[in-house]
Design a protein around this motif. Sequence first.
Motif, PDB file in Angstrom:
ATOM      1  N   SER A 112      16.640 -42.211  29.442  1.00  0.00           N
ATOM      2  CA  SER A 112      15.212 -41.624  29.413  1.00  0.00           C
ATOM      3  C   SER A 112      15.228 -40.164  29.103  1.00  0.00           C
ATOM      4  O   SER A 112      14.311 -39.886  28.192  1.00  0.00           O
ATOM      5  CB  SER A 112      15.032 -41.489  31.023  1.00  0.00           C
ATOM      6  N   GLN A 113      16.257 -39.306  29.288  1.00  0.00           N
ATOM      7  CA  GLN A 113      16.287 -38.050  28.815  1.00  0.00           C
ATOM      8  C   GLN A 113      16.506 -37.978  27.459  1.00  0.00           C
ATOM      9  O   GLN A 113      15.827 -37.239  26.847  1.00  0.00           O
ATOM     10  CB  GLN A 113      17.520 -37.296  29.514  1.00  0.00           C
ATOM     11  N   ALA A 114      17.145 -39.076  26.878  1.00  0.00           N
ATOM     12  CA  ALA A 114      17.324 -38.711  25.303  1.00  0.00           C
ATOM     13  C   ALA A 114      15.875 -38.970  24.699  1.00  0.00           C
ATOM     14  O   ALA A 114      15.527 -38.351  23.742  1.00  0.00           O
ATOM     15  CB  ALA A 114      18.240 -39.910  24.594  1.00  0.00           C
ATOM     16  N   CYS A 115      14.947 -40.046  25.087  1.00  0.00           N
ATOM     17  CA  CYS A 115      13.787 -40.030  24.608  1.00  0.00           C
ATOM     18  C   CYS A 115      12.915 -38.928  24.978  1.00  0.00           C
ATOM     19  O   CYS A 115      12.208 -38.451  24.125  1.00  0.00           O
ATOM     20  CB  CYS A 115      12.989 -41.249  25.056  1.00  0.00           C
ATOM     21  N   LEU A 116      12.710 -38.561  26.162  1.00  0.00           N
ATOM     22  CA  LEU A 116      12.068 -37.253  26.646  1.00  0.00           C
ATOM     23  C   LEU A 116      12.408 -36.116  25.690  1.00  0.00           C
ATOM     24  O   LEU A 116      11.532 -35.245  25.230  1.00  0.00           O
ATOM     25  CB  LEU A 116      11.954 -37.077  27.950  1.00  0.00           C
ATOM     26  N   SER A 117      13.569 -35.695  25.390  1.00  0.00           N
ATOM     27  CA  SER A 117      14.097 -34.701  24.613  1.00  0.00           C
ATOM     28  C   SER A 117      13.541 -34.689  23.238  1.00  0.00           C
ATOM     29  O   SER A 117      13.156 -33.621  22.717  1.00  0.00           O
ATOM     30  CB  SER A 117      15.748 -34.469  24.973  1.00  0.00           C
ATOM     31  N   ALA A 118      13.868 -35.767  22.587  1.00  0.00           N
ATOM     32  CA  ALA A 118      13.642 -36.105  21.180  1.00  0.00           C
ATOM     33  C   ALA A 118      12.178 -35.839  20.981  1.00  0.00           C
ATOM     34  O   ALA A 118      11.597 -35.408  20.050  1.00  0.00           O
ATOM     35  CB  ALA A 118      14.056 -37.475  20.944  1.00  0.00           C
ATOM     36  N   LEU A 119      11.027 -36.468  21.904  1.00  0.00           N
ATOM     37  CA  LEU A 119       9.818 -36.123  21.555  1.00  0.00           C
ATOM     38  C   LEU A 119       9.413 -34.839  21.830  1.00  0.00           C
ATOM     39  O   LEU A 119       8.624 -33.974  21.247  1.00  0.00           O
ATOM     40  CB  LEU A 119       9.135 -37.212  22.762  1.00  0.00           C
ATOM     41  N   ARG A 120      10.031 -33.995  22.978  1.00  0.00           N
ATOM     42  CA  ARG A 120       9.635 -32.892  23.109  1.00  0.00           C
ATOM     43  C   ARG A 120       9.958 -31.940  21.803  1.00  0.00           C
ATOM     44  O   ARG A 120       9.406 -30.902  21.725  1.00  0.00           O
ATOM     45  CB  ARG A 120      10.243 -32.131  24.432  1.00  0.00           C
ATOM     46  N   ALA A 121      11.135 -32.027  21.422  1.00  0.00           N
ATOM     47  CA  ALA A 121      11.556 -31.318  20.193  1.00  0.00           C
ATOM     48  C   ALA A 121      10.601 -31.541  19.073  1.00  0.00           C
ATOM     49  O   ALA A 121      10.371 -30.602  18.317  1.00  0.00           O
ATOM     50  CB  ALA A 121      12.845 -31.998  19.666  1.00  0.00           C
ATOM     51  N   LEU A 122      10.024 -32.782  18.871  1.00  0.00           N
ATOM     52  CA  LEU A 122       9.275 -32.925  17.918  1.00  0.00           C
ATOM     53  C   LEU A 122       8.011 -32.122  17.991  1.00  0.00           C
ATOM     54  O   LEU A 122       7.333 -31.350  17.224  1.00  0.00           O
ATOM     55  CB  LEU A 122       8.833 -34.300  17.402  1.00  0.00           C
TER      56      LEU A 122
END
Length: 427
Positions: A112-122
């Motif tokens: 979950s954190q991998a997905c949320l972090s990647a989206l926040r970075a974009l």
Amino acid sequence: MAITMNEKKVYRASTTAPVNIAVIKSVNPHNPHQIPSPPSRFLQLTNPHRTTQRYWGKRDPTLNLPTNSSLSVTLSQADLRTHTTATCSPTFSSPDTLLLNAHPQPLSDARSQACLSALRALRSALESSNPSLPPLSTYPLRLCSSNNFPTAAGLASSAAGFAALVRAIADLYALPQSPTELSLIARQGSGSACRSLLGGYVAWDQGVLPDGSDSVARLVAPRSHWPDMRALILVVSAEKKSVSSTAGMQTTVQTSPMFQTRAKEVVPKAMRDMEKAIAEKDFGAFARITMRESNSFHATCLDTDPPIFYLNDVSRAAIKAVEGLNGKAGRVVAGYTFDAGPNCVVYYLEADGDAVAGAFKGVLGGKEGWEREQGKGVRVQEGGLGMEGKVADTLREGVSRVILTGVGEGPVSVEEHLIDEKGEVVV
């Protein structure tokens, strides 16, 4: 200092996303301590996908890279979908929260954190390039999801959920990335989730680059290319699986002698043959490859030590029923497939609906699911399965409900929100 109206705003986006059913699958040497099993909970309106070529295995557990390519059929959201609303606001308190079917779910696991972090970075990159944008990437997320199919019962719930999660937040953040680009993120949550970001007939390419940048979802053909593909799902059990897909993948990779041959030789040929069958709209070839692939996959499960038994007596009765249908028709009118569970998915063409779905309705007409629009239009074919007795009795006793559906589109943005403009969950 007073809080302005803009600082109180709740930003919202909602999406529906599909299930996909794999017709060709790969296996995944997953380390459960490195990336916990996906909780099957991130749901937008996402369709579960039924895989014709199965995804069952990763060559890299951190990046969720598969051991081979896979291929699936995206199913109609009218019948199988996950609905997710993503919201954020400076007034929300940390951490991020998620409700799935009205039950709180943690978001602290690595996937979950991998997905949320990647989206926040974009989103953060967009904000850096345009300072006038509100800093949504810094606001806590409040997510709410619901699905209309049993969770963790072999109906691709985790895949649909992560696809919905990624698409809903991408819409919330107004990200410009394409579905294929977003599939890189969804893949980190649940491998097969990347295929639920596209509609129609979708491949997940294995890729060869170490960073996984070429392991993405790819459109094989849109729904419009072959729109008359239908699927009848026999829900054998709505209970949670005794052996999860993640645990099963790890054990199979470690112990099955058949695994390497399947990944290196069997599946690559099946992928080529399946893409050709779809391009030519050759249902006979499509169904034969689908059934052979399903059998191969479950043979690998049985070759695991200890063996994994996802199919049961009801599953085997469904196989015999399909074989009886094809034998009686004198041609291949139906093809079965099973993911990591006992539920049977029977593919057929719309023109053969009465011969296939009607035959099952003759045996299972009293089950839930036929009352829906598609089910009402199916004409009963008494004795159409070409068998009676034990097989029919086993199906009647073991099938709890049926779902009639067909090939569908990818995620769709909707205005129906599960969280209101004040940030409260809509009951």
